[in-house]
Design a protein around this motif. Structure first.
Motif, PDB file in Angstrom:
ATOM      1  N   ASN A  58     103.334 159.033 106.586  1.00  0.00           N
ATOM      2  CA  ASN A  58     103.261 157.603 106.938  1.00  0.00           C
ATOM      3  C   ASN A  58     103.552 157.456 108.425  1.00  0.00           C
ATOM      4  O   ASN A  58     103.986 158.420 109.075  1.00  0.00           O
ATOM      5  N   GLY A  59     103.357 156.265 108.933  1.00  0.00           N
ATOM      6  CA  GLY A  59     103.541 156.042 110.370  1.00  0.00           C
ATOM      7  C   GLY A  59     104.992 156.147 110.812  1.00  0.00           C
ATOM      8  O   GLY A  59     105.287 156.629 111.910  1.00  0.00           O
ATOM      9  N   THR A  60     105.903 155.692 109.958  1.00  0.00           N
ATOM     10  CA  THR A  60     107.327 155.765 110.289  1.00  0.00           C
ATOM     11  C   THR A  60     107.757 157.222 110.478  1.00  0.00           C
ATOM     12  O   THR A  60     108.436 157.560 111.451  1.00  0.00           O
ATOM     13  N   THR A  84     108.301 143.655 116.986  1.00  0.00           N
ATOM     14  CA  THR A  84     107.435 144.682 116.398  1.00  0.00           C
ATOM     15  C   THR A  84     107.931 144.878 114.979  1.00  0.00           C
ATOM     16  O   THR A  84     108.907 144.248 114.559  1.00  0.00           O
ATOM     17  N   ALA A  87     109.976 149.678 111.906  1.00  0.00           N
ATOM     18  CA  ALA A  87     109.824 151.140 111.967  1.00  0.00           C
ATOM     19  C   ALA A  87     109.915 151.679 113.394  1.00  0.00           C
ATOM     20  O   ALA A  87     110.477 152.755 113.627  1.00  0.00           O
ATOM     21  N   THR A  88     109.376 150.921 114.347  1.00  0.00           N
ATOM     22  CA  THR A  88     109.390 151.380 115.742  1.00  0.00           C
ATOM     23  C   THR A  88     110.824 151.660 116.187  1.00  0.00           C
ATOM     24  O   THR A  88     111.102 152.673 116.826  1.00  0.00           O
ATOM     25  N   VAL A 130     104.238 149.397 122.086  1.00  0.00           N
ATOM     26  CA  VAL A 130     103.545 149.132 120.819  1.00  0.00           C
ATOM     27  C   VAL A 130     102.281 148.328 121.129  1.00  0.00           C
ATOM     28  O   VAL A 130     102.368 147.271 121.764  1.00  0.00           O
ATOM     29  N   ASP A 156     103.006 153.560 120.081  1.00  0.00           N
ATOM     30  CA  ASP A 156     102.955 153.147 118.676  1.00  0.00           C
ATOM     31  C   ASP A 156     101.618 152.426 118.470  1.00  0.00           C
ATOM     32  O   ASP A 156     101.445 151.277 118.871  1.00  0.00           O
ATOM     33  N   ALA A 158     100.133 151.902 115.528  1.00  0.00           N
ATOM     34  CA  ALA A 158     100.005 151.577 114.101  1.00  0.00           C
ATOM     35  C   ALA A 158      99.113 150.365 113.829  1.00  0.00           C
ATOM     36  O   ALA A 158      98.571 150.222 112.740  1.00  0.00           O
ATOM     37  N   GLN A 159      98.966 149.479 114.836  1.00  0.00           N
ATOM     38  CA  GLN A 159      98.168 148.269 114.619  1.00  0.00           C
ATOM     39  C   GLN A 159      96.896 148.267 115.463  1.00  0.00           C
ATOM     40  O   GLN A 159      96.264 147.224 115.614  1.00  0.00           O
ATOM     41  N   SER A 180      99.566 154.490 111.836  1.00  0.00           N
ATOM     42  CA  SER A 180      99.871 154.270 110.421  1.00  0.00           C
ATOM     43  C   SER A 180      98.562 153.940 109.719  1.00  0.00           C
ATOM     44  O   SER A 180      97.710 153.247 110.282  1.00  0.00           O
ATOM     45  N   LYS A 185      96.444 148.079 107.369  1.00  0.00           N
ATOM     46  CA  LYS A 185      96.120 148.305 108.782  1.00  0.00           C
ATOM     47  C   LYS A 185      94.596 148.299 108.985  1.00  0.00           C
ATOM     48  O   LYS A 185      93.840 148.370 108.020  1.00  0.00           O
TER      49      LYS A 185
HETATM   50  C1  LIG Z   1     102.955 149.672 110.101  1.00  0.00           C
HETATM   51  C2  LIG Z   1     103.727 149.967 111.319  1.00  0.00           C
HETATM   52  C3  LIG Z   1     104.523 151.111 111.450  1.00  0.00           C
HETATM   53  C4  LIG Z   1     104.908 151.986 110.291  1.00  0.00           C
HETATM   54  O1  LIG Z   1     103.903 152.557 109.579  1.00  0.00           O
HETATM   55  P1  LIG Z   1     104.111 152.979 108.045  1.00  0.00           P
HETATM   56  O2  LIG Z   1     102.887 153.791 107.788  1.00  0.00           O
HETATM   57  O3  LIG Z   1     104.165 151.741 107.233  1.00  0.00           O
HETATM   58  O4  LIG Z   1     105.344 153.794 107.954  1.00  0.00           O
HETATM   59  C5  LIG Z   1     105.103 151.399 112.679  1.00  0.00           C
HETATM   60  N1  LIG Z   1     104.932 150.583 113.727  1.00  0.00           N
HETATM   61  C6  LIG Z   1     104.201 149.451 113.638  1.00  0.00           C
HETATM   62  C7  LIG Z   1     104.052 148.598 114.840  1.00  0.00           C
HETATM   63  C8  LIG Z   1     103.589 149.095 112.436  1.00  0.00           C
HETATM   64  O5  LIG Z   1     102.889 147.959 112.365  1.00  0.00           O
END
Ligand SMILES: *Cc1c(COP(=O)(O)O)cnc(C)c1O
Length: 367
Positions: A58-60, A84, A87-88, A130, A156, A158-159, A180, A185
């Motif tokens: 996962n992203g975390t 944000t 997780a960041t 981010v 980061d 993830a988005q 992520s 997403k």
């Molecule tokens: C979704 C997200 C993450 C974490 O990703 P996961 O796959 O849910 O662990 C980290 N940073 C940002 C900015 C996110 O939106």
């Protein structure tokens, strides 16, 4: 009814490809590692023009593993935006470092470089820009500041799958980037999944080892690692979906265009700005208003779903009280009462977007 994001509709549009991908993995029993993961890693690295990509759970985990691999001195300060997903920030403390929150830009909501520079101390060793809501950070300024103060830069992403900064895809500009593939997403799996990207070969190898019990070959454990691998089913789904990412991002852009044009004339609704150097991918379309709750109610009455990203700024969360930044007069600490995310997605129709605009315009007139 207009859903905030309609994943069932997306599945219907590519059902044969997804079903075939899933059964291929099951037929080959390629559940952990294997060719589907390797194939997705290669495709995603190419798509983001970066030398190395490795799938993680996962992203975390991606953020945590990236921070561990960077091997910063224990107790380093790492600068993270106040607005944000948690997780960041969590990844910083999990890796044994200290979170320092910084403010965000009130127009594009990414990291405020002026505020970051004010917060740099001799202990600051890294910064996590981010690419929030799908809008890239101003990477030239981030990298300039990073170089000046010897900071490692962890993007980061993830988005922001597919977003571009000055014509370059994000992810490979800093030392390391994480993605992520959480289902909601822009590129989403059918469960948890994430990826780490980097142009640094040695760093990529180290991350790969950390994510796989500190080993390269089966029982040759070089150090204590952990288990954070992407599974084959997710990889196969992601490969099938990656082929459609540009088309889905283009639709998100069209929806954003309709919102920007349709809502552009009223000072009571502040619209997000797409900077001239940015090609955002509109993970979220976030407006801001003192009358946020009123607008959210009016949309709800018309069965239009909305979201709030994020309802409590990170410094104000109970989890981060110990940092003592909750009452700092940051824009991010005040804006959380005003943010409202409108429906947007790769399968959303333009007529639905016009409906959202109409409803909001009527609500503005009736204030
Ligand atoms: C979704 C997200 C993450 C974490 O990703 P996961 O796959 O849910 O662990 C980290 N940073 C940002 C900015 C996110 O939106």
């Amino acid at each position: 009814m207009i859903k905030f994001l309609d994943l069932a509709k997306q599945y219907e549009s590519i059902k044969p490809e997804i079903d075939a991908a899933i059964s291929a993995v099951i037929r080959e029993s390629a559940f952990i590692g294997g060719r589907f993961v390797a194939q997705f890693e290669e495709e995603f690295a190419r798509y983001h023009s970066v030398g190395n990509c490795l799938g993680v759970a996962n992203g975390t985990d991606g953020l945590e593993i990236a921070l561990e691999a960077l091997d910063l001195p224990p107790g380093s300060e790492v600068i993270v935006p106040a607005n944000t997903f948690i997780a960041t920030a969590e990844s910083v403390s999990r890796a044994g470092h200290r979170i320092v929150f910084c403010d965000c830009d009130p127009r594009n909501y990414t990291i405020s470089i002026e505020d970051v520079s004010r917060r740099i101390t001799p202990k600051t060793k890294a910064i996590i820009p981010v690419h929030l809501y799908g809008h890239p950070c101003n990477m030239d300024l981030v990298l300039e500041l990073g170089a000046k103060h010897h900071l490692r830069v962890i993007e980061d992403c993830a988005q922001a799958h597919g977003a571009e900064y000055k014509g370059h895809k994000i992810g490979g500009m800093g030392d390391i980037g994480i993605f992520s593939f959480y289902p909601g997403k822009n590129l989403g799996a059918y469960g948890d999944a994430g990826a780490i990207v980097t142009n640094d070969e040695a760093l990529a190898k180290k991350c790969r080892m950390i994510a796989n019990h500190g080993r390269i070959s089966k029982y040759d454990h070089q150090f204590e690692g952990r288990n954070s691998r992407m599974d084959g089913l997710q990889a196969a789904v992601l490969s099938a979906k990656l082929k459609h990412l540009d088309e889905w991002n283009a639709r998100r852009s069209e929806i954003a265009g309709i919102y920007l044009e349709g809502l552009g004339n009223d000072i009571r609704v502040i619209l997000p700005r797409a900077e001239s150097w940015a090609k955002p991918v509109w993970h979220l379309f976030v407006i801001r208003s003192h009358q946020r709750d009123y607008f959210q109610d009016r949309l709800k009455i018309e069965e239009i779903e909305t979201g709030i990203h994020y309802p409590i700024s990170l410094p104000k969360l109970k989890a981060f009280q110990y940092l003592g930044q909750a009452s700092e007069s940051m824009f991010a600490n005040l804006a959380d009462r005003e943010l409202l995310s409108l429906p947007i997605g790769g399968s959303m129709t333009k007529s639905d977007a016009y409906m959202v605009v109409d409803t909001l315009c009527k609500a503005i007139v009736n204030i």
